[in-house]
Motif scaffolding. Sequence first.
Motif, PDB file in Angstrom:
ATOM      1  N   ILE A   1     -71.121 -24.344 -72.356  1.00 49.01           N
ATOM      2  CA  ILE A   1     -71.422 -25.769 -72.191  1.00 49.01           C
ATOM      3  C   ILE A   1     -70.444 -26.412 -71.210  1.00 49.01           C
ATOM      4  CG2 ILE A   1     -71.691 -27.979 -73.367  1.00 49.01           C
ATOM      5  CD1 ILE A   1     -73.822 -25.847 -74.024  1.00 49.01           C
ATOM      6  N   SER A   2     -69.184 -26.002 -71.260  1.00 46.21           N
ATOM      7  CA  SER A   2     -68.196 -26.534 -70.315  1.00 46.21           C
ATOM      8  C   SER A   2     -68.561 -26.183 -68.878  1.00 46.21           C
ATOM      9  CB  SER A   2     -66.800 -25.994 -70.641  1.00 46.21           C
ATOM     10  OG  SER A   2     -66.349 -26.432 -71.897  1.00 46.21           O
ATOM     11  N   GLU A   3     -68.997 -24.939 -68.668  1.00 47.20           N
ATOM     12  CA  GLU A   3     -69.364 -24.500 -67.320  1.00 47.20           C
ATOM     13  C   GLU A   3     -70.564 -25.268 -66.780  1.00 47.20           C
ATOM     14  OE1 GLU A   3     -70.057 -20.348 -67.674  1.00 47.20           O
ATOM     15  OE2 GLU A   3     -67.918 -19.797 -67.666  1.00 47.20           O
ATOM     16  N   ASP A   4     -71.551 -25.534 -67.629  1.00 47.87           N
ATOM     17  CA  ASP A   4     -72.810 -26.117 -67.167  1.00 47.87           C
ATOM     18  C   ASP A   4     -72.829 -27.644 -67.165  1.00 47.87           C
ATOM     19  OD1 ASP A   4     -73.595 -23.532 -66.887  1.00 47.87           O
ATOM     20  OD2 ASP A   4     -75.146 -23.558 -68.434  1.00 47.87           O
ATOM     21  N   PHE A   5     -72.037 -28.251 -68.058  1.00 45.91           N
ATOM     22  CA  PHE A   5     -72.112 -29.704 -68.199  1.00 45.91           C
ATOM     23  C   PHE A   5     -70.770 -30.413 -68.041  1.00 45.91           C
ATOM     24  CE2 PHE A   5     -75.705 -28.016 -70.576  1.00 45.91           C
ATOM     25  CZ  PHE A   5     -76.757 -28.782 -70.076  1.00 45.91           C
ATOM     26  N   GLY A   6     -69.689 -29.672 -68.014  1.00 40.24           N
ATOM     27  CA  GLY A   6     -68.395 -30.346 -68.059  1.00 40.24           C
ATOM     28  C   GLY A   6     -68.204 -30.900 -69.469  1.00 40.24           C
ATOM     29  N   GLY A   7     -67.897 -32.175 -69.551  1.00 40.89           N
ATOM     30  CA  GLY A   7     -67.709 -32.774 -70.873  1.00 40.89           C
ATOM     31  C   GLY A   7     -66.333 -32.485 -71.430  1.00 40.89           C
ATOM     32  N   PHE A   8     -66.092 -32.972 -72.621  1.00 43.65           N
ATOM     33  CA  PHE A   8     -64.763 -32.881 -73.223  1.00 43.65           C
ATOM     34  C   PHE A   8     -64.879 -32.316 -74.638  1.00 43.65           C
ATOM     35  CE2 PHE A   8     -64.901 -36.359 -70.190  1.00 43.65           C
ATOM     36  CZ  PHE A   8     -63.863 -36.009 -69.330  1.00 43.65           C
ATOM     37  N   PHE A   9     -64.103 -31.272 -74.900  1.00 49.80           N
ATOM     38  CA  PHE A   9     -64.103 -30.597 -76.195  1.00 49.80           C
ATOM     39  C   PHE A   9     -62.762 -30.794 -76.891  1.00 49.80           C
ATOM     40  CE2 PHE A   9     -67.557 -28.530 -74.123  1.00 49.80           C
ATOM     41  CZ  PHE A   9     -68.375 -28.005 -75.109  1.00 49.80           C
ATOM     42  N   ALA A  10     -62.818 -30.932 -78.205  1.00 48.94           N
ATOM     43  CA  ALA A  10     -61.591 -30.951 -78.992  1.00 48.94           C
ATOM     44  C   ALA A  10     -61.058 -29.540 -79.154  1.00 48.94           C
ATOM     45  CB  ALA A  10     -61.859 -31.556 -80.368  1.00 48.94           C
ATOM     46  N   GLU A  11     -59.748 -29.402 -79.272  1.00 49.76           N
ATOM     47  CA  GLU A  11     -59.162 -28.124 -79.667  1.00 49.76           C
ATOM     48  C   GLU A  11     -59.667 -27.786 -81.069  1.00 49.76           C
ATOM     49  OE1 GLU A  11     -54.957 -28.428 -79.465  1.00 49.76           O
ATOM     50  OE2 GLU A  11     -54.942 -29.177 -77.403  1.00 49.76           O
ATOM     51  N   PRO A  12     -59.712 -26.494 -81.438  1.00 49.66           N
ATOM     52  CA  PRO A  12     -60.272 -26.111 -82.739  1.00 49.66           C
ATOM     53  C   PRO A  12     -59.712 -26.887 -83.931  1.00 49.66           C
ATOM     54  CG  PRO A  12     -59.940 -24.168 -81.407  1.00 49.66           C
ATOM     55  CD  PRO A  12     -59.370 -25.317 -80.612  1.00 49.66           C
ATOM     56  N   GLN A  13     -58.403 -27.143 -83.953  1.00 52.44           N
ATOM     57  CA  GLN A  13     -57.820 -27.836 -85.101  1.00 52.44           C
ATOM     58  C   GLN A  13     -58.302 -29.275 -85.227  1.00 52.44           C
ATOM     59  OE1 GLN A  13     -53.595 -28.735 -84.832  1.00 52.44           O
ATOM     60  NE2 GLN A  13     -53.601 -28.316 -82.638  1.00 52.44           N
ATOM     61  N   PHE A  14     -58.723 -29.863 -84.092  1.00 58.99           N
ATOM     62  CA  PHE A  14     -59.246 -31.227 -84.117  1.00 58.99           C
ATOM     63  C   PHE A  14     -60.767 -31.252 -84.021  1.00 58.99           C
ATOM     64  CE2 PHE A  14     -54.913 -31.831 -82.377  1.00 58.99           C
ATOM     65  CZ  PHE A  14     -54.427 -32.698 -83.352  1.00 58.99           C
ATOM     66  N   SER A  15     -61.388 -30.095 -83.904  1.00 60.60           N
ATOM     67  CA  SER A  15     -62.843 -30.004 -83.868  1.00 60.60           C
ATOM     68  C   SER A  15     -63.400 -29.855 -85.275  1.00 60.60           C
ATOM     69  CB  SER A  15     -63.276 -28.825 -82.994  1.00 60.60           C
ATOM     70  OG  SER A  15     -64.648 -28.878 -82.706  1.00 60.60           O
ATOM     71  N   ALA A  16     -62.783 -28.986 -86.069  1.00 58.60           N
ATOM     72  CA  ALA A  16     -63.151 -28.861 -87.479  1.00 58.60           C
ATOM     73  C   ALA A  16     -62.715 -30.127 -88.223  1.00 58.60           C
ATOM     74  CB  ALA A  16     -62.487 -27.625 -88.069  1.00 58.60           C
ATOM     75  N   ASP A  17     -63.128 -30.245 -89.476  1.00 62.23           N
ATOM     76  CA  ASP A  17     -62.817 -31.447 -90.256  1.00 62.23           C
ATOM     77  C   ASP A  17     -61.320 -31.737 -90.255  1.00 62.23           C
ATOM     78  OD1 ASP A  17     -65.462 -31.691 -90.797  1.00 62.23           O
ATOM     79  OD2 ASP A  17     -65.346 -31.094 -92.898  1.00 62.23           O
ATOM     80  N   ASN A  18     -60.970 -33.000 -90.035  1.00 58.95           N
ATOM     81  CA  ASN A  18     -59.566 -33.416 -90.019  1.00 58.95           C
ATOM     82  C   ASN A  18     -59.498 -34.931 -90.190  1.00 58.95           C
ATOM     83  OD1 ASN A  18     -58.991 -34.817 -87.151  1.00 58.95           O
ATOM     84  ND2 ASN A  18     -60.490 -33.181 -86.867  1.00 58.95           N
ATOM     85  N   ALA A  19     -58.306 -35.444 -90.451  1.00 51.90           N
ATOM     86  CA  ALA A  19     -58.116 -36.883 -90.651  1.00 51.90           C
ATOM     87  C   ALA A  19     -57.458 -37.555 -89.453  1.00 51.90           C
ATOM     88  CB  ALA A  19     -57.271 -37.124 -91.905  1.00 51.90           C
ATOM     89  N   ALA A  20     -57.220 -36.802 -88.385  1.00 55.19           N
ATOM     90  CA  ALA A  20     -56.547 -37.368 -87.215  1.00 55.19           C
ATOM     91  C   ALA A  20     -57.316 -38.554 -86.650  1.00 55.19           C
ATOM     92  CB  ALA A  20     -56.361 -36.288 -86.150  1.00 55.19           C
ATOM     93  N   GLY A  21     -58.621 -38.364 -86.482  1.00 53.71           N
ATOM     94  CA  GLY A  21     -59.429 -39.432 -85.916  1.00 53.71           C
ATOM     95  C   GLY A  21     -59.431 -40.685 -86.764  1.00 53.71           C
ATOM     96  N   THR A  22     -59.439 -40.505 -88.076  1.00 54.37           N
ATOM     97  CA  THR A  22     -59.449 -41.658 -88.978  1.00 54.37           C
ATOM     98  C   THR A  22     -58.147 -42.444 -88.886  1.00 54.37           C
ATOM     99  OG1 THR A  22     -60.855 -40.354 -90.463  1.00 54.37           O
ATOM    100  CG2 THR A  22     -59.896 -42.358 -91.360  1.00 54.37           C
ATOM    101  N   SER A  23     -57.032 -41.753 -88.708  1.00 55.72           N
ATOM    102  CA  SER A  23     -55.752 -42.464 -88.564  1.00 55.72           C
ATOM    103  C   SER A  23     -55.728 -43.268 -87.266  1.00 55.72           C
ATOM    104  CB  SER A  23     -54.583 -41.464 -88.598  1.00 55.72           C
ATOM    105  OG  SER A  23     -54.574 -40.616 -87.464  1.00 55.72           O
ATOM    106  N   ILE A  24     -56.313 -42.713 -86.209  1.00 54.87           N
ATOM    107  CA  ILE A  24     -56.370 -43.417 -84.924  1.00 54.87           C
ATOM    108  C   ILE A  24     -57.294 -44.626 -85.015  1.00 54.87           C
ATOM    109  CG2 ILE A  24     -57.114 -43.200 -82.518  1.00 54.87           C
ATOM    110  CD1 ILE A  24     -56.243 -40.204 -82.762  1.00 54.87           C
ATOM    111  N   LEU A  25     -58.429 -44.467 -85.679  1.00 60.94           N
ATOM    112  CA  LEU A  25     -59.361 -45.582 -85.849  1.00 60.94           C
ATOM    113  C   LEU A  25     -58.711 -46.732 -86.622  1.00 60.94           C
ATOM    114  CD1 LEU A  25     -62.666 -43.654 -86.667  1.00 60.94           C
ATOM    115  CD2 LEU A  25     -62.085 -44.831 -84.545  1.00 60.94           C
TER     116      LEU A  25
END
Length: 315
Positions: free
Chosen positions: A281-305
């Motif tokens: 997907i990166s090769e064909d569309f670019g875009g932005f991916f999270a690293e695995p630790q932030f891609s799977a379930d985590n609370a990082a995003g909720t703290s930022i929100l």
Amino acid sequence: MPYYLGIDTSNYTTSAAIFDSQTGQVIHRKKLLPVAKGSLGLKQSDAVFAHVKQLPQILEELFFDLPPVSLAAVGVSARPRNQEDSYMPCFLTGKLAASAICSVNRIPMYEFSHQCGHIAAALYSAGRLDLVGQEFIAFHFSGGTTECVHVRPGNETVFDTEIIYHSLDLKCGQAIDRVGGMLGLSFPAGKELDALSLNADKRFPVKTTFKDGNCCVSGLQNQCEKLLKQGESKENIARFCIDSVCKIVWQMADNARTQYPGLPLIFSGGVMSNTLINQKISEDFGGFFAEPQFSADNAAGTSILAAVRDGVKVG
């Protein structure tokens, strides 16, 4: 007071995180929910009980690794999506803990959806928090969700999300876990299936089914069962499963790019941490991916929100 606590109690993982709004850094701790060997997940009652046991430990570990901090607010995942009928009992565990912490400290508690937490974590991991307050397309592929959403600035929710495309039946993460269980892998199976697929020595043609831009995933499990009965290797079955999911992601991304040309593409959820999917997907569309630790379930995003809701500029 620059510190914000995030709590997320999904049906997979107990998570807590601290966002330091002064440095822009996140510290997080998480632990998978215990699942018996051969099982494909937990009943909600069992998930709630597991969170009750694990959340105190996760919070203790998180704060033990920090100097004494004064919290400004707490963010918590209170529902799966930004919809009134969106509800899962397991999120009540995190909400209860967040409410207690906020009451004792007399600080605000902000409620968000689990999906919005995923999106925020992906933006943080990809170095694109500047997109908070902007318009973009987000993909959330996990055990419970297979969705492409149009994201615009929101008020209380920070992100206003509208589903563009979704799965009409099985979710991609469910298919991966079911195929993994069929191959004797542990739950959740994504990481082990990823490793198996990299050792495949054969590829099979992939056919996907879409209706009005929405995908059908249930046939994937049947196709993998057929290959197993035919004596195909675990590695080759794993590769076929991943190739099939990758084609679904690819088609959704292509549809979204056509419908919303020029908007950034953000990829989140445990499925998106897969090596082959990420690469293709990166090769064909670019875009932005999270690293695995932030891609799977985590609370990082909720703290930022929580910081954003409290008036902090994060991007």
